[in-house]
Design a protein around this motif. Structure first.
Motif, PDB file in Angstrom:
ATOM      1  N   UNK A  54      25.694  49.252   9.493  1.00  0.00           N
ATOM      2  CA  UNK A  54      26.838  49.460  10.423  1.00  0.00           C
ATOM      3  C   UNK A  54      27.302  48.060  10.525  1.00  0.00           C
ATOM      4  N   UNK A  55      26.380  47.249  11.257  1.00  0.00           N
ATOM      5  CA  UNK A  55      26.637  45.931  11.832  1.00  0.00           C
ATOM      6  C   UNK A  55      27.124  45.085  10.485  1.00  0.00           C
ATOM      7  N   UNK A  56      26.532  45.156   9.230  1.00  0.00           N
ATOM      8  CA  UNK A  56      27.165  44.260   8.196  1.00  0.00           C
ATOM      9  C   UNK A  56      28.237  44.856   7.715  1.00  0.00           C
ATOM     10  N   UNK A  57      28.776  46.058   7.606  1.00  0.00           N
ATOM     11  CA  UNK A  57      29.872  46.499   7.456  1.00  0.00           C
ATOM     12  C   UNK A  57      31.037  46.033   8.388  1.00  0.00           C
ATOM     13  N   UNK A  60      45.067  46.252   0.664  1.00  0.00           N
ATOM     14  CA  UNK A  60      45.251  47.585   0.980  1.00  0.00           C
ATOM     15  C   UNK A  60      43.872  48.535   1.137  1.00  0.00           C
ATOM     16  N   UNK A  61      42.905  47.953   1.659  1.00  0.00           N
ATOM     17  CA  UNK A  61      41.660  48.617   1.414  1.00  0.00           C
ATOM     18  C   UNK A  61      41.449  49.090   3.019  1.00  0.00           C
ATOM     19  N   UNK A  62      41.983  49.426   3.880  1.00  0.00           N
ATOM     20  CA  UNK A  62      41.728  49.682   5.268  1.00  0.00           C
ATOM     21  C   UNK A  62      41.309  51.221   5.138  1.00  0.00           C
ATOM     22  N   UNK A  63      41.722  51.989   4.361  1.00  0.00           N
ATOM     23  CA  UNK A  63      41.233  53.154   4.257  1.00  0.00           C
ATOM     24  C   UNK A  63      40.025  53.479   3.626  1.00  0.00           C
ATOM     25  N   UNK A  64      39.751  52.606   2.678  1.00  0.00           N
ATOM     26  CA  UNK A  64      38.422  52.489   1.842  1.00  0.00           C
ATOM     27  C   UNK A  64      37.310  52.252   2.673  1.00  0.00           C
TER      28      UNK A  64
END
Length: 555
Positions: free
Chosen positions: A177-180, A195-199
């Motif tokens: 989680x910290x990595x992401x 436009x990758x906010x949703x992904x």
């Protein structure tokens, strides 16, 4: 006795206890009148409450402080140890995972010390007292209870091991989680540009859900500890009830003694439950400590020798038969022989992967040669202390790093004792004053994380000002202008020309237009030096150099 024990006293035992208490009050307190007696009793109760409150405060405060101070020391040792590790470690490990060790894993350790140890000693002390009472009342029944203890211990150990395993999974998931989180925040421009906010939100949600899944399992297992222990203890208590009844019928035990024994046994139950919970807390901390210890046990690859020296660089740098490879064992540098004279400007060029940056990493002692040696003034750099060596080398890289701090502090990072006059002088020489004056707070302007409030050229000029302020005898420019536009490159190049004066300089360049001023150009390919000379000489005789030059300038 506490209330749970008292509830099981017979009425006769209660009356005897009350009569004894009244006799104690009458015989030892000797009240002259009821009013003063009540006042004295009230004072005693108040005093007991105050003393209890003081000890309660000290108990929780000291245990909490013990946990926090211990974790503070571990965190400090871990941070200090990280700076002794080679660059390879930081290339392998993700920043987010390291942050998870510093925050999440250490929380388990702090909880074990502040809560676990406190509960351990308090409840062991109370268990010893209750056990002494039980032995005093009937040692045979007490031995029977002790022989039945494994019935409770085995499930506690089993649950504890499950807690440790789940804790490790939780730690791994929190690291992911910290990595992401760290990657998406650092790469916010790319995320939004594509436009990758949703992904990214979906990826984070999945990892978050998996962490919650492990957390639920962890909570379920830890919640089972107390009821399981109490259920097993109740089974033992029921057996003792039957055994005690037989003891009463045989005349070995009175009813009052048995109910006092049974009440004391029940009063022991919550303390056993707390110890089982402590066992789970300790095993959770063990899982966290394993991660920390695994890092602390990594041996630093580069260390000072016992008799390393402080040396002031005066003359030449020499690479002598230097060979080097990273952990994958593929040779990166092969039989490098090169001497750089004092105040000479030497440019190193070649295709990507030729080994140019690896030479600089060896000179800075980020790594050690597999074979051969690097000498400064005829002294092997492995005999010079790391601090002494690096204090005399200044580096400007392509990927300029600025701290989330003021312009002044970013420039003075190379010399914390620098005066404001020295900082201004360095900024002027680096062609940085023209944009610093336009900043809302001048030198006190915060540049943002990694200098995001500045352009690439402005960041680069601040890094040059930082090196000018340091004024080291050796300069290293690692592709310092390769990512800049023409206007920024021109301004940075002017600053670099000022920087070159009176310094031994090594320039790694992709843009060959920036190295015409070099005294010598070293051409590298596949980890080897293939030719050395001036620009004109290399254009005549070195095919690789001519190809690199024509690739950039001939359309």
């Amino acid at each position: 006795f506490n209330s749970s024990a008292g509830a099981h006293f017979s009425a006769q035992s209660k009356r005897k206890f009350v009569i004894w208490l009244l006799e104690f009050v009458n015989n030892y307190l000797n009240f002259k009148d009821p009013v003063s007696g009540l006042m004295q009793i009230g004072f005693i109760i108040l005093l007991v409450a105050i003393v209890k409150g003081i000890f309660y405060f000290l108990q929780y405060y000291l245990s909490s402080m013990a946990g926090q101070l211990t974790v503070k020391d571990i965190r400090q040792d871990l941070y200090r140890h990280l700076w002794s590790l080679s660059l390879d470690y930081f290339y392998r490990e993700h920043t987010g995972a390291l942050l998870s060790h510093f925050i999440y894993d250490l929380n388990f350790i702090e909880r074990a010390i502040s809560k676990g140890i406190r509960d351990l000693f308090i409840n062991i002390f109370q268990i010893v007292i209750f056990a002494a009472i039980l032995f005093g009342l009937d040692w045979r029944m007490t031995l029977t209870v002790i022989l039945c203890a494994p019935i409770m211990i085995f499930p506690i150990i089993k649950l504890g091991h499950k807690i440790r395993d789940i804790t490790k999974k939780m730690q791994d998931k929190m690291a992911e989680i910290n990595i992401i989180l760290q990657e998406t925040i650092m790469g916010v421009r790319i995320v939004r540009a594509f436009n990758m906010e949703d992904t990214e939100t979906y990826k984070f949600r999945n990892e978050n859900e998996l962490f919650l899944k492990f957390r639920k399992k962890f909570t379920r297992i830890t919640s089972l500890q107390v009821p399981v222990v109490e259920a097993l203890f109740t089974i033992i208590a029921v057996g003792i009830l039957g055994y005690g009844g037989m003891r009463i019928l045989d005349g070995h035990l009175t009813k009052g003694e048995f109910f006092m024994y049974f009440g004391t046994l029940l009063a022991l139950t919550p303390h056993i439950s707390v110890l089982s919970n402590v066992y789970g807390i300790v095993l959770s901390a063990e899982a966290g400590m394993e991660k920390i210890v695994s890092i602390l046990e990594i041996k630093p690859a580069i260390l000072d020798k016992d008799k390393s020296i402080e040396h002031i660089i005066q003359k030449d740098i020499s690479f002598k038969n230097v060979n080097f490879c990273y952990e994958e064992k593929t040779p990166v540098l092969k039989n490098i022989n090169l001497t750089i004279k004092k105040d000479e400007i030497v440019a190193i060029v070649g295709p990507s992967g030729a080994g140019k940056t690896s030479m600089i990493d060896l000179l800075l002692r980020f790594y050690s040669p597999a074979q051969g040696k690097i000498e400064i003034d005829g002294i092997d750099i492995s005999d010079i202390s790391i601090a002494s060596l690096r204090n005399q080398i200044g580096i400007v890289t392509q990927d300029t790093f600025l701290f989330h701090d003021t312009i002044q502090n970013n420039i003075s990072y190379s010399k914390e004792s620098a005066s404001m006059e020295e900082i201004i002088h360095a900024a002027e020489k680096a062609n940085a004053m023209q944009f610093i004056k336009k900043m809302p707070n001048g030198f006190n302007t915060i540049v943002g994380e990694r200098g995001t409030q500045l352009s690439g050229g402005e960041r680069q000029r601040l890094s040059i000002a930082r090196v000018i302020l340091k004024n080291p005898p050796i300069l290293i420019l690692d592709e310092a202008t390769s990512s800049l536009d023409s206007e920024s490159e021109k301004q940075v190049q002017e600053a670099l020309n000022t920087l070159f004066l009176g310094h031994t300089t090594v320039v790694i360049a992709h843009r060959l237009s920036t190295i015409h001023h070099a005294d010598r150009i070293v051409v590298m390919d596949k980890g080897m030096i293939v030719d050395t000379g001036s620009h004109d000489e290399l254009m005549r005789r070195c095919v690789l150099y001519r190809e690199l030059y024509e690739l950039q300038f001939i359309k």
